[in-house]
Scaffold this motif. Structure first.
Motif, PDB file in Angstrom:
ATOM      1  N   ASN A 100       0.806  -1.224   0.000  1.00 10.13           N
ATOM      2  CA  ASN A 100       0.000   0.000   0.000  1.00 10.13           C
ATOM      3  C   ASN A 100       0.839   1.273   0.000  1.00 10.13           C
ATOM      4  O   ASN A 100       0.308   2.364  -0.235  1.00 10.13           O
ATOM      5  N   ASP A 101       2.141   1.149   0.272  1.00  5.15           N
ATOM      6  CA  ASP A 101       3.001   2.336   0.272  1.00  5.15           C
ATOM      7  C   ASP A 101       3.508   2.698  -1.125  1.00  5.15           C
ATOM      8  O   ASP A 101       4.139   3.751  -1.302  1.00  5.15           O
ATOM      9  N   ALA A 102       3.254   1.835  -2.105  1.00  2.00           N
ATOM     10  CA  ALA A 102       3.802   2.075  -3.450  1.00  2.00           C
ATOM     11  C   ALA A 102       3.319   3.398  -4.031  1.00  2.00           C
ATOM     12  O   ALA A 102       4.076   4.103  -4.705  1.00  2.00           O
ATOM     13  N   GLY A 103       2.073   3.756  -3.776  1.00  5.11           N
ATOM     14  CA  GLY A 103       1.528   4.991  -4.337  1.00  5.11           C
ATOM     15  C   GLY A 103       2.213   6.229  -3.784  1.00  5.11           C
ATOM     16  O   GLY A 103       2.460   7.190  -4.515  1.00  5.11           O
ATOM     17  N   ILE A 104       2.527   6.209  -2.488  1.00  5.65           N
ATOM     18  CA  ILE A 104       3.201   7.349  -1.870  1.00  5.65           C
ATOM     19  C   ILE A 104       4.638   7.459  -2.381  1.00  5.65           C
ATOM     20  O   ILE A 104       5.090   8.521  -2.819  1.00  5.65           O
ATOM     21  N   ILE A 105       5.357   6.337  -2.325  1.00  8.80           N
ATOM     22  CA  ILE A 105       6.766   6.352  -2.734  1.00  8.80           C
ATOM     23  C   ILE A 105       6.894   6.707  -4.209  1.00  8.80           C
ATOM     24  O   ILE A 105       7.696   7.562  -4.594  1.00  8.80           O
ATOM     25  N   GLY A 106       6.087   6.055  -5.051  1.00 10.64           N
ATOM     26  CA  GLY A 106       6.176   6.288  -6.483  1.00 10.64           C
ATOM     27  C   GLY A 106       5.808   7.708  -6.870  1.00 10.64           C
ATOM     28  O   GLY A 106       6.440   8.317  -7.738  1.00 10.64           O
ATOM     29  N   SER A 107       4.786   8.257  -6.214  1.00  8.96           N
ATOM     30  CA  SER A 107       4.402   9.641  -6.502  1.00  8.96           C
ATOM     31  C   SER A 107       5.549  10.585  -6.154  1.00  8.96           C
ATOM     32  O   SER A 107       5.863  11.511  -6.916  1.00  8.96           O
ATOM     33  N   ALA A 108       6.164  10.352  -5.012  1.00  4.92           N
ATOM     34  CA  ALA A 108       7.299  11.183  -4.617  1.00  4.92           C
ATOM     35  C   ALA A 108       8.438  11.067  -5.618  1.00  4.92           C
ATOM     36  O   ALA A 108       9.095  12.061  -5.963  1.00  4.92           O
ATOM     37  N   MET A 109       8.659   9.867  -6.125  1.00  2.00           N
ATOM     38  CA  MET A 109       9.764   9.641  -7.068  1.00  2.00           C
ATOM     39  C   MET A 109       9.532  10.297  -8.426  1.00  2.00           C
ATOM     40  O   MET A 109      10.452  10.448  -9.215  1.00  2.00           O
ATOM     41  N   LEU A 110       8.276  10.696  -8.710  1.00  2.00           N
ATOM     42  CA  LEU A 110       8.038  11.490  -9.922  1.00  2.00           C
ATOM     43  C   LEU A 110       8.875  12.755  -9.905  1.00  2.00           C
ATOM     44  O   LEU A 110       9.341  13.230 -10.947  1.00  2.00           O
ATOM     45  N   CYS A 111       9.073  13.320  -8.722  1.00  2.00           N
ATOM     46  CA  CYS A 111       9.877  14.540  -8.599  1.00  2.00           C
ATOM     47  C   CYS A 111      11.324  14.273  -8.991  1.00  2.00           C
ATOM     48  O   CYS A 111      12.003  15.164  -9.518  1.00  2.00           O
ATOM     49  N   LYS A 112      11.786  13.088  -8.739  1.00  4.32           N
ATOM     50  CA  LYS A 112      13.168  12.709  -9.011  1.00  4.32           C
ATOM     51  C   LYS A 112      13.375  12.321 -10.470  1.00  4.32           C
ATOM     52  O   LYS A 112      14.435  12.572 -11.045  1.00  4.32           O
ATOM     53  N   HIS A 113      12.355  11.718 -11.068  1.00  2.00           N
ATOM     54  CA  HIS A 113      12.509  11.144 -12.405  1.00  2.00           C
ATOM     55  C   HIS A 113      11.892  11.998 -13.512  1.00  2.00           C
ATOM     56  O   HIS A 113      12.015  11.642 -14.689  1.00  2.00           O
ATOM     57  N   SER A 114      11.218  13.064 -13.185  1.00  2.00           N
ATOM     58  CA  SER A 114      10.568  13.885 -14.211  1.00  2.00           C
ATOM     59  C   SER A 114      11.526  14.948 -14.742  1.00  2.00           C
ATOM     60  O   SER A 114      12.492  15.313 -14.090  1.00  2.00           O
TER      61      SER A 114
END
Length: 315
Positions: free
Chosen positions: A301-315
């Motif tokens: 269930n934490d994938a959505g939080i972590i992945g959303s945050a990682m958009l900042c890193k990968h965008s």
């Protein structure tokens, strides 16, 4: 640090996430989408403020990433379509940028979950890999050449709507035979219910639910299948048959190194993987080559939080 926000039909969950993809703090509140965009976005702002205040220095928060159960234009920050929330062409990105004066990045929830697994989960270290989420529907996220792939219009990973057969009911999208109408938790429950309504066959499922078919869920069905219940096994095997078709199509199309399975159905764990492995080798096109490793996703269930945050890193 980044802020990651998972906007679902039930809950809004925001987290303060390190650059390495570790959750430092998280907070949630109910979505209650029937209230409309303007009211829901006020709650998104509140929960982000609650989380951002946990940062030692607000200036160290470099951006905000948002995962939504729908389609977003990453360039404009507009959520184009989000059926579960009742949103169409809403300016979520611009609204949050104006509020927090920080860059905001938005993508589909299954895509950001794939990014979480790529950053520090089941897909870490891969160049070409796929996350398949098996929940209420079937979602997907693609990592291609080490980057999250969305396609020309950012709808390139809607694998749940691949047509893989003819079914006894139509998908919510209006088509018949979509992947998610065969291999989601919803599909498993619908088919099991159909069997129970059409037959008087003895089944251990009734020990759990009695005559109330509304109590059926994927866990009960898998538990009974593991115990050898004939009717539950029939339902689970049907799900696996079509899941293998879908996975094989993806392997033949993209040749990924790894396919990770997430979502509620994946909680069947090694039992699920064993059922897949028993059938997939016969379906693979190039049998003399190693095919994709199929494993379980790690972040739950934490994938959505972590992945959303990682958009900042990968965008």
């Amino acid at each position: 640090m980044y802020i990651g926000v998972d906007v679902g039909g039930t809950n809004i969950i925001a987290g303060l996430v390190s650059i390495e993809g570790n959750i430092i703090f998280k907070k949630s509140c109910p979505t209650l989408p029937s209230r409309g965009f303007d009211t829901v976005v006020k709650d998104i702002v509140k929960v982000i403020k609650n989380v951002i205040n946990q940062a030692p220095n607000v200036e160290e928060v470099l951006g905000i990433g948002i995962g939504v159960p729908g389609v977003a234009d990453k360039r404009t920050g507009i959520v184009i379509n989000c059926v579960n929330l009742g949103w169409a062409n809403v300016p979520l990105g611009k609204t949050l940028e104006n509020e927090f004066k920080k860059p905001v990045y938005i993508d589909n929830d299954a895509s950001v979950a794939a990014l979480a697994e790529f950053e520090n989960g089941a897909l870490k270290g891969t160049q070409n890999s796929i996350l398949i989420t098996l929940g209420t529907g079937v979602g997907g996220g693609f990592i291609i050449n080490g980057k999250l792939y969305g396609g020309t219009n950012n709808i390139g990973s809607e694998i749940g709507h691949m047509v893989i057969g003819k079914n006894f009911y139509n998908c919510n999208c209006g088509k018949n035979g979509c992947f998610e109408t065969f291999s989601s938790a919803t599909a498993l429950i619908k088919y099991t219910r159909k069997l129970m309504e059409e037959t008087n066959e003895n089944t251990a499922l009734r020990d759990y639910i009695g005559d109330n078919l509304d109590k059926l869920d994927a866990k009960i069905i898998f538990d009974c299948a593991k115990a050898g219940d004939k009717l539950a096994l029939s339902s689970v095997n049907r799900l696996i048959d079509y899941l293998v078709i879908g996975i094989t199509n993806l392997i033949n199309l993209l040749d990924p190194e790894v396919i990770a399975l997430g979502g509620g159905v994946s909680k069947a764990g090694d039992y699920l993987l064993e059922l897949i492995e028993n059938k997939i080798s016969d379906k693979i096109l190039f049998k003399d080559l190693d095919y994709s490793k199929i494993i379980l996703a790690e972040h739950g269930n934490d994938a959505g939080i972590i992945g959303s945050a990682m958009l900042c890193k990968h965008s």
